[in-house]
Design an enzyme around this catalytic site. Structure first.
Site, mmCIF file in Angstrom:
data_model
loop_
_atom_site.group_PDB
_atom_site.id
_atom_site.type_symbol
_atom_site.label_atom_id
_atom_site.label_comp_id
_atom_site.label_asym_id
_atom_site.label_seq_id
_atom_site.Cartn_x
_atom_site.Cartn_y
_atom_site.Cartn_z
ATOM 1 N N GLU A 198 105.181 -49.079 -1.072
ATOM 2 C CA GLU A 198 106.500 -49.682 -0.838
ATOM 3 C C GLU A 198 107.559 -48.604 -0.607
ATOM 4 O O GLU A 198 108.492 -48.779 0.179
ATOM 5 C CB GLU A 198 106.915 -50.543 -2.040
ATOM 6 N N SER A 253 97.086 -54.856 3.302
ATOM 7 C CA SER A 253 97.081 -53.391 3.145
ATOM 8 C C SER A 253 95.669 -52.851 2.927
ATOM 9 O O SER A 253 95.385 -51.705 3.264
ATOM 10 C CB SER A 253 97.957 -52.997 1.955
ATOM 11 N N HIS A 254 94.778 -53.644 2.354
ATOM 12 C CA HIS A 254 93.404 -53.205 2.109
ATOM 13 C C HIS A 254 92.408 -53.848 3.071
ATOM 14 O O HIS A 254 91.205 -53.752 2.879
ATOM 15 C CB HIS A 254 92.983 -53.486 0.665
ATOM 16 N N ARG A 278 102.388 -69.413 -13.029
ATOM 17 C CA ARG A 278 101.108 -69.540 -12.356
ATOM 18 C C ARG A 278 100.120 -68.536 -12.941
ATOM 19 O O ARG A 278 100.518 -67.540 -13.549
ATOM 20 C CB ARG A 278 101.253 -69.346 -10.851
ATOM 21 N N LEU A 279 98.850 -68.812 -12.744
ATOM 22 C CA LEU A 279 97.812 -67.924 -13.246
ATOM 23 C C LEU A 279 97.804 -66.633 -12.439
ATOM 24 O O LEU A 279 98.099 -66.643 -11.241
ATOM 25 C CB LEU A 279 96.441 -68.596 -13.126
ATOM 26 N N PRO A 280 97.433 -65.517 -13.079
ATOM 27 C CA PRO A 280 97.261 -64.281 -12.323
ATOM 28 C C PRO A 280 96.278 -64.504 -11.171
ATOM 29 O O PRO A 280 95.243 -65.152 -11.352
ATOM 30 C CB PRO A 280 96.665 -63.316 -13.350
ATOM 31 N N ARG A 307 96.579 -64.836 -4.228
ATOM 32 C CA ARG A 307 95.381 -64.491 -3.459
ATOM 33 C C ARG A 307 94.476 -65.706 -3.265
ATOM 34 O O ARG A 307 93.864 -65.885 -2.222
ATOM 35 C CB ARG A 307 94.594 -63.392 -4.189
#
Lengths: 327, 327
Positions: free
Chosen positions: B183, B41-42, B296-298, B302
């Site tokens: 969304e 999206s970016h 999971r880690l933030p 990504r």
């Protein structure tokens, strides 16, 4: 009972329990402010826990906090296993001076303790004309999304913003969990169930049994995003400050485990350093919220209680009065 | 398509749309990083919007940002209605230097624009050894709890924490709303309904109709607490910076309303100023999260995309390739 009397009584009881004047006075003041704002859980109700922790050595009633200033805008206070409040009192004038001269400053505390109502510390910074942004962590009770073992505490943050009259326009003070852990403890004592969505059991499954919840974990507000906010608090109040991790901290209630050795982080920002017109823009933002039917500014309930108790004083029920040795 | 090619193509298209090299380069780089991390999206998808905004004057493609440093730890950048990215590039070296010498520093931007993926800016601060704490606001879409009129935007914050290898141990990047407004727009275009709990209609009632939602407000994640986090962002990114209020900002999509003139706030903290052993404590915290099954880690998603695209490059679908003038 008037608020002066509240503070004096709390001070006497803390000194009787072994605290020096240096340690007792700021905690007694925090009890006054809690009763003033109608947050009974952190008022007289907390006094027996403070006394117990002085007695068992979880709090060193004779501690002398020490301050250093490693950089121009960095203030570091070692609370030396005493109460958090005298350590905060020691550091705040330097923090405010540093923020005023540098535009922003941060103060961390280590070997500290539960600092009571976080919003009150933020409000003090606002009264000094600063944006106050405060973080404190707590023994672990929230697990990461999808997992079972608690990693962070209910880890609240608080924000207070200065108005043009030497006060705070509003004070935001919120924890990372859906509800306070004390709500679950209360239900467990009463033998009541808890609503789904508050907590998980030790296997990570939803539960309505408060005893199972206390062996499991508290759910973060808004799921993973609530955990994220609590993680930010953990990084600043514990990891940055050099305090113990939430998952290694001893409980804030009961005599077990020695000093919690938790930490805090306080950030002060001088709005005048960044742009003109801060209070005007802030007033318009506040008005856009409280001008709407059904909405209120953060901290409005405490503010209403404050107006009430400043006129009517504080009422103690018989049981609490007895526990305070009053009748 | 390789990532160098992504960046070069984006740069050419932005300059063709009227941006100077100064304005185009950092935005092209942000498109590269978005595609690298799988945030489509970016990435290229945003390019037509950037081009439209250059054409209609919502972004001044020839703007020259200006920096000042009113206090030792306060950096102020006027983005001059250009893109946010070149203004951030201008200020960051000074912000990092100020944080290193003072222990903490803050930088505000005004007359700015959507800064794209907030976490990428936080990550840059972590790569410089700083804790990066970033705030950006957006046109109003979230109403206070109990009310109808939007006051704040989806107002994300991002946190990145440095590891011992010159990178970020993790990057947290989250908005204040339950889901992104995009969304809802997507469902509206497809004629689908939205789940309850995402949005309210203009009367403040729950709705599953995306068109009604777009005339109403987005629900904050975790109710009042999500609004509280968004309010913190509003205070720092808009009120402190001297930017326009979220409720007065023109939309980030479409040609109407002139430059949004929104703002950002970036705080950099040098962990070495406060206590020894930051990265060790941080590594243990990260391990307590990612060492658990199901957690999971933030930013983990990504990071996984990053590893994939650095090998495989980026795939464009036919429609996007056509819109980019590639076939």
């Amino acid at each position: 009972m008037g608020l002066d009397e509240v503070e004096a009584l709390a001070s006497v009881r803390l000194m009787e329990a072994g605290a020096t004047r240096l340690q007792a006075k700021p905690v007694a003041r925090s009890i006054r402010l809690a009763e003033r704002d109608g947050v009974r859980s952190h008022g007289f109700m907390y006094l027996p826990i403070y006394a117990e922790h002085l007695a068992c050595g979880k709090v060193d009633g004779k501690a002398e906090p020490e301050m250093s200033r490693p950089r121009a805008a960095a203030v570091v206070v070692d609370a030396a296993h005493g109460f958090a409040h005298p350590a905060i009192d020691l550091g705040f004038p330097t923090l405010v001076e540093a923020a005023r001269s540098s535009g922003i400053a941060a103060m961390t505390l280590r070997r500290s303790y539960n600092c009571g109502i976080l919003g009150h510390h933020a409000e003090r910074l606002a009264e000094a004309g600063m944006i106050g942004l405060c973080f404190t962590h707590a023994p672990a009770s929230i697990a990461p999304a999808g997992a079972k073992l608690p990693v962070i505490g209910t880890n609240p943050f608080a924000l207070a913003v200065p108005d043009e009259h030497g006060g705070a326009r509003f004070v935001l003070d919120q924890s990372a969990s859906v509800v306070a852990k004390s709500e679950v403890i209360l239900r467990a004592r009463r033998g009541e169930s808890i609503p789904e969505g508050w907590a998980l059991d030790a296997r990570g499954n939803p539960t309505t049994d408060p005893d199972a919840a206390l062996k499991g974990s508290m759910l973060p507000s808004g799921g993973a995003k609530g955990f994220g906010v609590g993680l930010l608090v953990e990084v600043l109040a514990s990891v940055l400050s050099g305090a113990v991790a939430s998952r290694d901290a001893s409980p804030f209630s009961g005599p077990a485990g020695g000093p919690p050795a938790t930490g805090q982080c306080f950030i002060a920002i001088d709005p005048a350093a960044y742009a003109l017109g801060f209070t005007t823009r802030l007033a318009a933002l506040a008005e856009a919220i409280e001008g709407q039917d059904g909405a209120r500014l953060p901290g409005a309930r405490r503010r209403a209680a404050r107006e009430r108790t400043s006129v009517e004083g504080v009422e103690l029920d018989a049981d609490l009065a007895r526990r305070l040795g009053l009748r």
